[in-house]
Design a protein around this motif. Structure first.
Motif, PDB file in Angstrom:
ATOM      1  N   UNK A 121       0.846  -1.183   0.000  1.00 45.60           N
ATOM      2  CA  UNK A 121       0.000   0.000   0.000  1.00 45.60           C
ATOM      3  C   UNK A 121       0.882   1.234   0.000  1.00 45.60           C
ATOM      4  N   UNK A 122       0.398   2.312  -0.615  1.00 48.35           N
ATOM      5  CA  UNK A 122       1.114   3.584  -0.590  1.00 48.35           C
ATOM      6  C   UNK A 122       0.653   4.377   0.627  1.00 48.35           C
ATOM      7  N   UNK A 123       1.638   4.925   1.360  1.00 42.58           N
ATOM      8  CA  UNK A 123       1.295   5.621   2.600  1.00 42.58           C
ATOM      9  C   UNK A 123       2.339   6.688   2.894  1.00 42.58           C
ATOM     10  N   UNK A 142       7.354  11.587   3.314  1.00 43.98           N
ATOM     11  CA  UNK A 142       7.606  10.955   2.025  1.00 43.98           C
ATOM     12  C   UNK A 142       6.537   9.903   1.763  1.00 43.98           C
ATOM     13  N   UNK A 143       6.140   9.751   0.512  1.00 40.73           N
ATOM     14  CA  UNK A 143       5.209   8.696   0.144  1.00 40.73           C
ATOM     15  C   UNK A 143       5.984   7.395  -0.042  1.00 40.73           C
ATOM     16  N   UNK A 144       5.537   6.356   0.639  1.00 44.02           N
ATOM     17  CA  UNK A 144       6.214   5.056   0.619  1.00 44.02           C
ATOM     18  C   UNK A 144       5.288   3.980   0.086  1.00 44.02           C
ATOM     19  N   UNK A 145       5.885   2.929  -0.447  1.00 45.01           N
ATOM     20  CA  UNK A 145       5.194   1.679  -0.699  1.00 45.01           C
ATOM     21  C   UNK A 145       5.636   0.720   0.389  1.00 45.01           C
ATOM     22  N   UNK A 146       4.710   0.341   1.260  1.00 40.41           N
ATOM     23  CA  UNK A 146       5.032  -0.526   2.385  1.00 40.41           C
ATOM     24  C   UNK A 146       4.119  -1.748   2.358  1.00 40.41           C
ATOM     25  N   UNK A 147       4.489  -2.757   3.121  1.00 43.45           N
ATOM     26  CA  UNK A 147       3.596  -3.900   3.281  1.00 43.45           C
ATOM     27  C   UNK A 147       2.361  -3.468   4.071  1.00 43.45           C
TER      28      UNK A 147
END
Length: 406
Positions: A73-75, A81-86
């Motif tokens: 998910x993007x958070x 900063x926008x991250x892609x995390x589990x």
């Protein structure tokens, strides 16, 4: 005190960031788990980051993980900063990093709403706008920022940013309401209508999109969990590195390192300018040399952006591959250090912009990676949101004369 040489740190980087032979990742979720997250501010970055690290990676693999299976998910989190995390890491990331960002974003938005005169009280305006968004999404499902602004009068209003600057102007406040709701975990970026190189998300309630991803995590345990994982992937690292990466204070960083039992180590090759760093107490074994490796990483990739103290892998190239705000452009790597950058010509072919003479083996390895990336992109052109000075100079052929591929 354990000492880590430059060679050891570069070998650890190669293996733990899935960049050298024998260290490839099996999936995007594996990379996100190891590195805590992938930078997602530039829409194409997570795709290119995974192409480098996951053999056989395809655009549809990440789209499946983000939009179908929703394991990623993007958070908005560390350093705003926008991250892609589990998705399963969302509770810990929310508590350890996003809550701090949410408080700052809320305070700034209220202040700007007050200045814009949207309501007698900016806090009351925001506390009216947020429930209106949530109610609309609950009734209508995934909705774009534009459609929300059209549908909800509570989101009307503009503010003037940087009024004393030539680049200032007016901007709607509605997207910032969505930012506040997103960073505090109420909504997430759902389906993307812009393709993999463009971000045009539709927003959805977090519970509707992800279901239950885990119980809330208290701030202290959440910080310890994330710093432990980060230090395994990025350590040994300095106290300033920890503070900067998580976007928090030195006091917070010291407490997190203490809670995980991190130990002091020496960073360098035994000279007077060696730094004091930190490592996990059970992660002090000697690191063998890695096989030679070459990599082409995208702008804002998590590896070049991974440390505040970057000299050990960047050398004298900071003015060329980082902009004045500290954003990394596309980088070319050879055996654990940045040796230049890369871009694309008018036909979409990947072109190297090298700052060092690498010899025949290094040049051949990077040329091979450039050809492979050209084939993978298949004519798609990627424009970094934050191009490096090297990239701009190479395009204009003025002010710099890097070695380019032929």
């Amino acid at each position: 005190m354990r000492s880590f040489t430059l060679a050891e740190r570069r070998a650890r980087l190669a293996r733990r960031h899935f960049l050298c032979p024998g260290a490839a990742a099996a999936s995007g979720a594996d990379v996100a788990a190891r590195l805590v997250g992938l930078h997602g501010t530039d829409p194409a970055t997570p795709y290119l980051s995974l192409w480098t690290r996951v053999p056989g990676f395809a655009v549809t693999d990440l789209q499946r993980d983000l939009y179908d299976e929703r394991t990623l998910v993007k958070h908005l989190a560390m350093r705003r900063t926008l991250w892609v995390i589990r998705a399963t890491d969302l509770p810990a990331v929310q508590s350890a990093a996003s809550e701090r960002v949410a408080a700052t974003e809320r305070r700034r938005l209220i202040a700007d709403a007050d200045k814009a005169g949207l309501a007698p009280d900016g806090e009351t305006w925001l506390d009216t706008a947020c429930p209106a968004v949530l109610a609309h999404l609950a009734e209508h499902g995934a909705t774009s920022a534009r459609d929300l602004r059209i549908a909800l009068p509570e989101l009307a209003g503009r503010y003037e940013y940087a009024p004393d600057r030539p680049w200032g102007g007016e901007s709607p406040l509605a997207p910032r309401v969505l930012t506040v709701l997103g960073v505090r975990g109420d909504i997430v970026r759902g389906p993307n209508d812009g393709g993999w190189t463009v971000s045009r998300p539709r927003w959805v309630p977090t519970a509707d999109w992800l279901g239950t991803v885990g119980d809330p995590v208290a701030a202290g345990p959440a910080a310890a969990q994330l710093v432990r994982r980060w230090l395994y992937a990025f350590g040994p690292a300095t106290l300033t590195d920890v503070k900067w990466w998580f976007g928090n204070t030195l006091t917070w960083a010291r407490a997190a390192l203490r809670d995980i039992g991190a130990v002091e180590v020496r960073l360098g090759d035994g000279g007077d300018d060696d730094d004091t760093g930190w490592a996990l107490p059970d992660d002090l074994e000697p690191e063998p040399a890695s096989q030679p490796w070459a990599a082409l990483l995208p702008s804002l990739d998590v590896t070049p952006m991974g440390w505040f103290d970057r000299t050990w892998y960047l050398g004298e190239h900071r003015p060329h591959v980082f902009d004045s705000n500290g954003n990394a452009g596309p980088t070319a790597w050879w055996n654990g250090r940045i040796v230049g950058g890369w871009g694309q010509d008018s036909g979409g072919r990947v072109v190297l912009h090298l700052l060092d003479d690498l010899g025949r083996d290094g040049r051949r390895a990077l040329d091979r990676r450039a050809a492979e990336l050209t084939e993978w992109l298949d004519g798609v052109r990627v424009s970094p949101r934050f191009p490096s000075p090297l990239g701009r100079a190479s395009r204009s052929e003025a002010g710099f004369s890097p070695t380019t591929s032929r």
